[in-house]
Scaffold this motif. Structure first.
Motif, PDB file in Angstrom:
ATOM      1  N   ARG A   1      -7.959   4.304  -5.814  1.00 46.15           N
ATOM      2  CA  ARG A   1      -9.137   5.151  -5.619  1.00 46.15           C
ATOM      3  C   ARG A   1     -10.050   4.597  -4.526  1.00 46.15           C
ATOM      4  O   ARG A   1     -10.755   5.339  -3.853  1.00 46.15           O
ATOM      5  CB  ARG A   1      -9.911   5.266  -6.943  1.00 46.15           C
ATOM      6  CG  ARG A   1     -10.952   6.367  -6.952  1.00 46.15           C
ATOM      7  CD  ARG A   1     -11.609   6.487  -8.298  1.00 46.15           C
ATOM      8  NE  ARG A   1     -12.590   5.431  -8.542  1.00 46.15           N
ATOM      9  CZ  ARG A   1     -13.345   5.349  -9.631  1.00 46.15           C
ATOM     10  NH1 ARG A   1     -13.216   6.244 -10.593  1.00 46.15           N
ATOM     11  NH2 ARG A   1     -14.213   4.369  -9.788  1.00 46.15           N
ATOM     12  N   ASP A   2     -10.038   3.294  -4.353  1.00 48.87           N
ATOM     13  CA  ASP A   2     -10.888   2.665  -3.332  1.00 48.87           C
ATOM     14  C   ASP A   2     -10.222   2.649  -1.955  1.00 48.87           C
ATOM     15  O   ASP A   2     -10.827   2.207  -0.981  1.00 48.87           O
ATOM     16  CB  ASP A   2     -11.203   1.210  -3.726  1.00 48.87           C
ATOM     17  CG  ASP A   2     -12.194   1.154  -4.873  1.00 48.87           C
ATOM     18  OD1 ASP A   2     -12.911   2.155  -5.085  1.00 48.87           O
ATOM     19  OD2 ASP A   2     -12.238   0.121  -5.564  1.00 48.87           O
ATOM     20  N   ALA A   3      -8.968   3.093  -1.887  1.00 49.99           N
ATOM     21  CA  ALA A   3      -8.184   2.925  -0.651  1.00 49.99           C
ATOM     22  C   ALA A   3      -8.319   4.124   0.284  1.00 49.99           C
ATOM     23  O   ALA A   3      -8.522   5.261  -0.142  1.00 49.99           O
ATOM     24  CB  ALA A   3      -6.713   2.705  -0.999  1.00 49.99           C
ATOM     25  N   SER A   4      -8.192   3.801   1.572  1.00 46.52           N
ATOM     26  CA  SER A   4      -8.235   4.822   2.612  1.00 46.52           C
ATOM     27  C   SER A   4      -6.939   4.735   3.419  1.00 46.52           C
ATOM     28  O   SER A   4      -6.592   3.672   3.928  1.00 46.52           O
ATOM     29  CB  SER A   4      -9.443   4.561   3.514  1.00 46.52           C
ATOM     30  OG  SER A   4      -9.593   5.577   4.446  1.00 46.52           O
ATOM     31  N   VAL A   5      -6.221   5.837   3.511  1.00 44.40           N
ATOM     32  CA  VAL A   5      -4.891   5.844   4.135  1.00 44.40           C
ATOM     33  C   VAL A   5      -4.858   6.861   5.265  1.00 44.40           C
ATOM     34  O   VAL A   5      -5.386   7.975   5.119  1.00 44.40           O
ATOM     35  CB  VAL A   5      -3.801   6.185   3.101  1.00 44.40           C
ATOM     36  CG1 VAL A   5      -2.425   6.259   3.757  1.00 44.40           C
ATOM     37  CG2 VAL A   5      -3.795   5.167   1.969  1.00 44.40           C
TER      38      VAL A   5
ATOM     39  N   GLU B   1      -9.903  11.542 -14.837  1.00 47.71           N
ATOM     40  CA  GLU B   1      -8.953  10.702 -14.097  1.00 47.71           C
ATOM     41  C   GLU B   1      -7.908  10.107 -15.045  1.00 47.71           C
ATOM     42  O   GLU B   1      -6.723  10.015 -14.712  1.00 47.71           O
ATOM     43  CB  GLU B   1      -9.701   9.593 -13.359  1.00 47.71           C
ATOM     44  CG  GLU B   1     -10.562  10.104 -12.213  1.00 47.71           C
ATOM     45  CD  GLU B   1     -11.399   8.990 -11.584  1.00 47.71           C
ATOM     46  OE1 GLU B   1     -11.188   8.706 -10.403  1.00 47.71           O
ATOM     47  OE2 GLU B   1     -12.254   8.415 -12.287  1.00 47.71           O
ATOM     48  N   LEU B   2      -8.356   9.691 -16.220  1.00 47.90           N
ATOM     49  CA  LEU B   2      -7.408   9.146 -17.203  1.00 47.90           C
ATOM     50  C   LEU B   2      -6.360  10.184 -17.573  1.00 47.90           C
ATOM     51  O   LEU B   2      -5.194   9.862 -17.793  1.00 47.90           O
ATOM     52  CB  LEU B   2      -8.157   8.675 -18.458  1.00 47.90           C
ATOM     53  CG  LEU B   2      -9.028   7.428 -18.285  1.00 47.90           C
ATOM     54  CD1 LEU B   2      -9.912   7.223 -19.513  1.00 47.90           C
ATOM     55  CD2 LEU B   2      -8.152   6.192 -18.051  1.00 47.90           C
ATOM     56  N   ASP B   3      -6.783  11.445 -17.625  1.00 51.90           N
ATOM     57  CA  ASP B   3      -5.855  12.525 -17.947  1.00 51.90           C
ATOM     58  C   ASP B   3      -4.943  12.828 -16.756  1.00 51.90           C
ATOM     59  O   ASP B   3      -3.722  12.869 -16.877  1.00 51.90           O
ATOM     60  CB  ASP B   3      -6.661  13.770 -18.339  1.00 51.90           C
ATOM     61  CG  ASP B   3      -5.784  14.868 -18.900  1.00 51.90           C
ATOM     62  OD1 ASP B   3      -4.620  14.572 -19.274  1.00 51.90           O
ATOM     63  OD2 ASP B   3      -6.243  16.018 -18.965  1.00 51.90           O
TER      64      ASP B   3
ATOM     65  N   ARG C   1     -18.041   9.771 -11.395  1.00 48.22           N
ATOM     66  CA  ARG C   1     -17.309   8.513 -11.283  1.00 48.22           C
ATOM     67  C   ARG C   1     -18.200   7.343 -11.645  1.00 48.22           C
ATOM     68  O   ARG C   1     -19.376   7.331 -11.336  1.00 48.22           O
ATOM     69  CB  ARG C   1     -16.809   8.308  -9.849  1.00 48.22           C
ATOM     70  CG  ARG C   1     -15.601   9.142  -9.515  1.00 48.22           C
ATOM     71  CD  ARG C   1     -15.132   8.800  -8.123  1.00 48.22           C
ATOM     72  NE  ARG C   1     -13.931   9.557  -7.783  1.00 48.22           N
ATOM     73  CZ  ARG C   1     -13.345   9.493  -6.613  1.00 48.22           C
ATOM     74  NH1 ARG C   1     -13.832   8.739  -5.675  1.00 48.22           N
ATOM     75  NH2 ARG C   1     -12.259  10.186  -6.368  1.00 48.22           N
ATOM     76  N   THR C   2     -17.603   6.364 -12.292  1.00 50.51           N
ATOM     77  CA  THR C   2     -18.302   5.127 -12.591  1.00 50.51           C
ATOM     78  C   THR C   2     -17.593   4.017 -11.847  1.00 50.51           C
ATOM     79  O   THR C   2     -16.366   3.925 -11.893  1.00 50.51           O
ATOM     80  CB  THR C   2     -18.248   4.836 -14.113  1.00 50.51           C
ATOM     81  OG1 THR C   2     -18.693   6.012 -14.804  1.00 50.51           O
ATOM     82  CG2 THR C   2     -19.128   3.661 -14.462  1.00 50.51           C
ATOM     83  N   ALA C   3     -18.367   3.194 -11.143  1.00 51.29           N
ATOM     84  CA  ALA C   3     -17.763   2.085 -10.416  1.00 51.29           C
ATOM     85  C   ALA C   3     -17.006   1.186 -11.392  1.00 51.29           C
ATOM     86  O   ALA C   3     -17.531   0.821 -12.441  1.00 51.29           O
ATOM     87  CB  ALA C   3     -18.842   1.291  -9.690  1.00 51.29           C
ATOM     88  N   GLY C   4     -15.764   0.877 -11.046  1.00 52.72           N
ATOM     89  CA  GLY C   4     -14.991  -0.041 -11.870  1.00 52.72           C
ATOM     90  C   GLY C   4     -14.407   0.560 -13.128  1.00 52.72           C
ATOM     91  O   GLY C   4     -13.866  -0.163 -13.963  1.00 52.72           O
ATOM     92  N   ALA C   5     -14.506   1.887 -13.292  1.00 50.17           N
ATOM     93  CA  ALA C   5     -13.929   2.523 -14.475  1.00 50.17           C
ATOM     94  C   ALA C   5     -13.430   3.916 -14.114  1.00 50.17           C
ATOM     95  O   ALA C   5     -13.964   4.557 -13.204  1.00 50.17           O
ATOM     96  CB  ALA C   5     -14.961   2.604 -15.587  1.00 50.17           C
TER      97      ALA C   5
END
Ligand SMILES: [Zn+2]
Length: 304
Positions: free
Chosen positions: A83-87, A61-63, A52-56
């Motif tokens: 992706r940054d969220a916690s539920v 993931e794109l697929d 993973r790259t921060a901010g991208a």
């Protein structure tokens, strides 16, 4: 992901079936078998995740999310926010199943699953996370296994406890959103009060028979569940699912609506339906929007 009860269930059977179908024998563990072993041995977190790259978004993931990324309403920014969220999903049953499946599939970063119960045979017609071999397995563990299988990029955290007034604040901590998929008014009011206190967004939901309701709440800004329903019904006044029955697809519709409101609250790809609730009647497939204003005397979210 460890413990004796999780050694039973879907993955044990699936591992056997997958090996038999492929004729690989003991030496040829396939992907299902490997994941099964990792989950049962408590080393699921060691599964290699896509870089993973921060901010991208990574190419995988794109697929994986390509069919929602292409939506004009959605965006890479929305995907990254998710992706940054916690539920925290309270309840891994009829509503918790579609809610957590859709949120894991959509790519929420971290998903906590709260449920103290074990899978029963009478759950299976509506609780899509659990299969016949899971009867007797803790629902939180059964749910975590399936969700990890669906999307290994999502961090799944099972909590095998019952959410109550005393532990609600601790369970909520660190989450951006709570989705209440419980089936008791006691839990519902405890969740609402805790979310109001913590300022955590909440999506309420309930279903019985062929009807239900969904309500998105931003505490302190919009009407809360207690603003809409100031007091729980007297004990025994509302029939339970065991008494009144519930059709599986009805729970699927309500849970799906909860998932959509959750995605709105987390990404703002569209405005959530706050300050009111949506009443759903599936006998004639009608959706009725009931507006609710914040109450100045609400003990949970007041005073204004
Ligand atoms: Zn309120």
């Amino acid at each position: 992901m460890s413990g004796g009860s999780s050694r039973r269930g879907f993955f044990r059977d699936l591992g056997v079936v997958a090996r038999d179908v492929r004729g690989a024998g003991d030496e040829g563990r396939d992907a299902y078998g490997e994941m099964e072993a990792a989950l049962l041995e408590g080393r699921a977190e060691e599964q290699p995740a896509a870089p993973r790259t921060a901010g991208a978004l990574a190419p995988e993931e794109l697929d994986r999310y390509s069919r929602q990324l292409v939506l004009p309403e959605w965006s890479e920014a929305a995907q990254l926010a998710l992706r940054d969220a916690s539920v925290l999903v309270v309840g891994a049953g009829a509503l918790g199943s579609p809610v957590s499946l859709y949120l894991a599939g959509a790519g929420v970063g971290r998903l906590g699953i709260v449920d103290a119960d074990a899978v029963e045979l009478s759950n299976l017609h509506r609780q899509l996370l659990h299969f016949t071999p899971d009867v007797g397995v803790a629902k939180a563990q059964s749910a975590a296994a399936k969700l990890s299988f669906l999307n290994p990029e999502v961090e799944i955290v099972p909590y095998q406890v019952r959410l109550q007034e005393g532990n609600a604040a601790d369970l909520l901590e660190g989450h951006d959103l709570v989705v209440d998929c419980s089936d008791s008014f006691e839990t519902r009011y405890a969740v609402n009060a805790a979310c109001c206190l913590a300022g955590t967004a909440l999506v309420e939901g309930g279903v019985v028979g062929l009807a239900g309701l969904v309500m998105a709440i931003e505490p302190g800004r919009t009407a809360c569940y207690r603003c809409a329903f100031p007091a729980p019904p007297p004990p025994g006044a509302q029939p339970t699912c065991a008494q009144a029955g519930v059709l599986g697809p009805a729970a699927g519709v309500i849970g799906s609506l909860q998932a959509i409101e959750s995605l709105k609250l987390l990404t703002r790809f569209a405005e959530p339906l706050t300050n009111g609730f949506t009443q759903v009647d599936l006998l004639d497939v009608s959706l009725t929007r009931v507006r609710v204003a914040r109450r100045g005397d609400c003990p949970d979210c007041g005073p204004l």
